[in-house]
Design an enzyme around this catalytic site. Structure first.
Site, short mmCIF file in Angstrom:
data_model
loop_
_atom_site.label_atom_id
_atom_site.label_comp_id
_atom_site.label_asym_id
_atom_site.label_seq_id
_atom_site.Cartn_x
_atom_site.Cartn_y
_atom_site.Cartn_z
N HIS A 1 18.62 -102.49 -73.00
CA HIS A 1 17.72 -102.97 -71.94
C HIS A 1 16.27 -102.87 -72.42
O HIS A 1 15.82 -101.79 -72.80
CB HIS A 1 17.89 -102.15 -70.66
CG HIS A 1 19.05 -102.59 -69.83
ND1 HIS A 1 19.07 -102.49 -68.47
CD2 HIS A 1 20.23 -103.15 -70.18
CE1 HIS A 1 20.22 -102.98 -68.01
NE2 HIS A 1 20.94 -103.36 -69.03
N TYR B 1 14.35 -100.28 -59.47
CA TYR B 1 14.00 -99.10 -58.67
C TYR B 1 13.20 -99.61 -57.48
O TYR B 1 12.14 -100.23 -57.68
CB TYR B 1 13.14 -98.13 -59.48
CG TYR B 1 13.83 -97.47 -60.66
CD1 TYR B 1 13.92 -98.12 -61.89
CD2 TYR B 1 14.37 -96.19 -60.55
CE1 TYR B 1 14.55 -97.51 -62.98
CE2 TYR B 1 14.99 -95.58 -61.63
CZ TYR B 1 15.08 -96.23 -62.84
OH TYR B 1 15.69 -95.64 -63.91
N PRO C 1 16.94 -87.43 -60.83
CA PRO C 1 17.48 -88.50 -61.68
C PRO C 1 16.58 -89.72 -61.84
O PRO C 1 16.88 -90.58 -62.67
CB PRO C 1 18.79 -88.88 -60.99
CG PRO C 1 18.60 -88.47 -59.57
CD PRO C 1 17.71 -87.27 -59.59
N LYS D 1 16.37 -88.85 -67.11
CA LYS D 1 16.00 -88.00 -68.24
C LYS D 1 17.00 -86.86 -68.52
O LYS D 1 16.95 -86.23 -69.59
CB LYS D 1 14.62 -87.38 -68.01
CG LYS D 1 13.50 -88.39 -68.08
CD LYS D 1 13.30 -88.88 -69.50
CE LYS D 1 12.49 -90.14 -69.59
NZ LYS D 1 13.05 -91.13 -70.48
N TYR E 1 9.56 -93.70 -70.20
CA TYR E 1 10.92 -94.16 -69.88
C TYR E 1 11.76 -94.27 -71.15
O TYR E 1 12.92 -93.85 -71.17
CB TYR E 1 10.83 -95.51 -69.18
CG TYR E 1 12.11 -95.89 -68.47
CD1 TYR E 1 12.40 -95.40 -67.20
CD2 TYR E 1 13.05 -96.75 -69.06
CE1 TYR E 1 13.57 -95.74 -66.53
CE2 TYR E 1 14.21 -97.10 -68.40
CZ TYR E 1 14.47 -96.59 -67.14
OH TYR E 1 15.63 -96.93 -66.48
C1 PHB Z 1 22.58 -94.59 -63.39
O1 PHB Z 1 22.93 -95.70 -63.83
O2 PHB Z 1 23.42 -93.79 -62.97
C2 PHB Z 1 21.13 -94.26 -63.38
C3 PHB Z 1 20.23 -95.13 -63.95
C4 PHB Z 1 18.88 -94.84 -63.92
C5 PHB Z 1 18.44 -93.68 -63.32
C6 PHB Z 1 19.34 -92.78 -62.78
C7 PHB Z 1 20.70 -93.07 -62.80
O3 PHB Z 1 17.11 -93.41 -63.29
#
Ligand code: PHB
Ligand code: APR
Length: 391
Positions: free
Chosen positions: A73, A201, A293, A297, A385
């Site tokens: 990605h 997000y 989450p 990280k 990130y």
């Molecule tokens: C996930 O795909 O479980 C996931 C992806 C990004 C995040 C947290 C969890 O920031």
């Protein structure tokens, strides 16, 4: 002569990756894991790997499936009622992340470890650590009703937040730092195509939402819920309706609904324990720190700790050099605190807190607008990130 050079407690990503970094350097180890192999291999966790983590899996030769099935990605979106801003991670940093479930990383590492003759004792109950202050520590456990014991040179506690490693350190030497957030993430895994080709997000007045994925046919979605919420209150239908509202009509247009194959609520917490070493006991991964989450990280920090600890152990066995072992805690914590800051900041930007009043909300709106218009702000997000360097 001890039975093993390194006793590793815990077969999560930190312990398993450490074991394979030691294996390729010719340092023997044993892993003691409280759960069964089936349990460890079916736990659903996050799924975004920094380039550094992928590089470490390459270094130990456990990245074939990751390269075949993982999804590179180059960016992700921040959405809010004011619009969407894409963070062009690849364009800004020249690097990318890989979407590949932690569950798959764990399976690949266990398979490689066992195929290479590594010893993992699953279902090891009542693991206890002895003489961590001395030059000859040891570990004991119970298995099938039989008491077992072995000696080692070092103990690596990679046993998660509730493990025995941190609990064995004398309380007087430990300092802990903590933030609890008044909400959790309700996550759903479903065999439906993702609503977008990148992660989204979303900050919405009803709360945060995240659109993620595991593969082109498997989606992972989350919505922010109060800490007191119970998963039983969430039918699949209620979840999909709520997610669609929070993503907004444009993004929700691509949403494909389907039966959930996993549904659970995870609390959010920031936590750091210092130092990460006492005598011959070393902490790595969730045993020493937790991040919320937001930003994914957790697994990546577990991997960078494992790499730093492996490098220190390799220097010790190659040259009798103790400086890296002595410096491990400070080196690891320097990177951990930066990831803690990013995860805390990103959580604050994207969630609705009980205390998010009109002023606090305007601050979020202003910050998102600033990010939309500032290459510098986008670069700051992108470099965090994609993962800060292993200094
Ligand atoms: C996930 O795909 O479980 C996931 C992806 C990004 C995040 C947290 C969890 O920031
Ligand atoms: N004895 C033996 N094993 C234990 C004990 C114990 N007393 N306590 C815990 N364990 C095991 C757990 O069963 C688990 O398999 O230690 C392992 C710790 O693994 P993780 O929790 O996955 O922690 P870590 O390897 O540090 O990886 C961190 O996992 O929790 C996620 O979000 C987190 O992505 C991050 C990653």
């Amino acid at each position: 002569m001890s039975d093993y050079r390194v006793a590793i407690i815990g077969a999560g990503p930190a312990g398993l990756l450490l074991s394979q970094l030691l294996h390729v350097a010719g340092i023997d180890f044993v892993i003691l894991e409280r759960r069964t192999r089936e349990y460890v291999e079916s736990r659903i966790r996050a799924g975004v790997l920094e380039g550094t983590t992928v590089g470490l899996l390459d270094r130990v030769g456990v990245a074939d499936r990751l390269h075949a099935e993982g999804l590179p990605h180059g960016g992700f979106a921040l959405a809010s009622e004011e619009g969407v801003v894409r963070i062009d991670v690849a364009g800004l940093t020249g690097r990318s992340v890989t979407v590949y479930g932690q569950t798959e990383v764990t399976r690949d590492l266990i398979e490689a470890c066992i195929a290479r003759g590594g010893r993992i004792e699953f279902a090891a109950e009542d693991v206890a650590l002895h003489d961590i202050d001395s030059a000859s520590p040891s570990v004991s456990w119970r298995q099938d009703g039989v008491e077992r014991h072995l000696s080692c040179d070092f103990i690596a506690a990679c046993d998660g937040y509730h493990g025995v490693g941190r609990a064995t350190m004398p309380p007087a030497v430990l300092r802990t730092f903590e933030r609890e957030y008044p909400f959790g993430w309700l996550g759903v895994l479903a065999d439906v195509p993702p609503c977008d080709h990148e992660l989204i997000y979303a900050n919405h007045e009803r709360g945060f939402a995240l659109a993620s994925m595991r593969s082109p046919t498997r989606s992972r979605y989350y919505v922010q819920v109060p800490s007191s919420e119970r998963v039983e209150n969430w039918s699949d239908e209620r979840f999909w309706d709520e997610l669609a509202l929070r993503l907004g009509p444009d993004l929700a247009r691509g949403l494909v609904r389907g039966p959930s194959i996993e549904k659970s609520i995870a609390p959010l917490r920031s936590f750091v324990a210092e130092p990460m070493r006492h005598g011959r006991l070393f902490l790595a991964g969730d045993a020493a720190h937790i991040v919320p989450p937001t930003g994914a990280k957790g697994l990546n920090l577990a991997a960078s700790d494992a790499a730093m600890l492996a490098d220190a152990l390799i220097a010790f066995y190659a040259r009798g050099d103790t400086a890296a072992l002595e410096g491990y805690s400070a080196r690891a914590l320097a990177r951990i605190w930066k990831a803690e800051r990013f995860s805390w900041w990103f959580t604050g930007l994207m969630h609705r807190f009980p205390e998010t009043d009109a002023f606090a909300r305007r601050m979020q709106v202003a910050e998102l607008a600033y990010i939309r218009g500032s290459a510098a702000a986008q670069m700051s997000i992108a470099e965090n990130y994609v993962g800060l360097p292993l200094e």
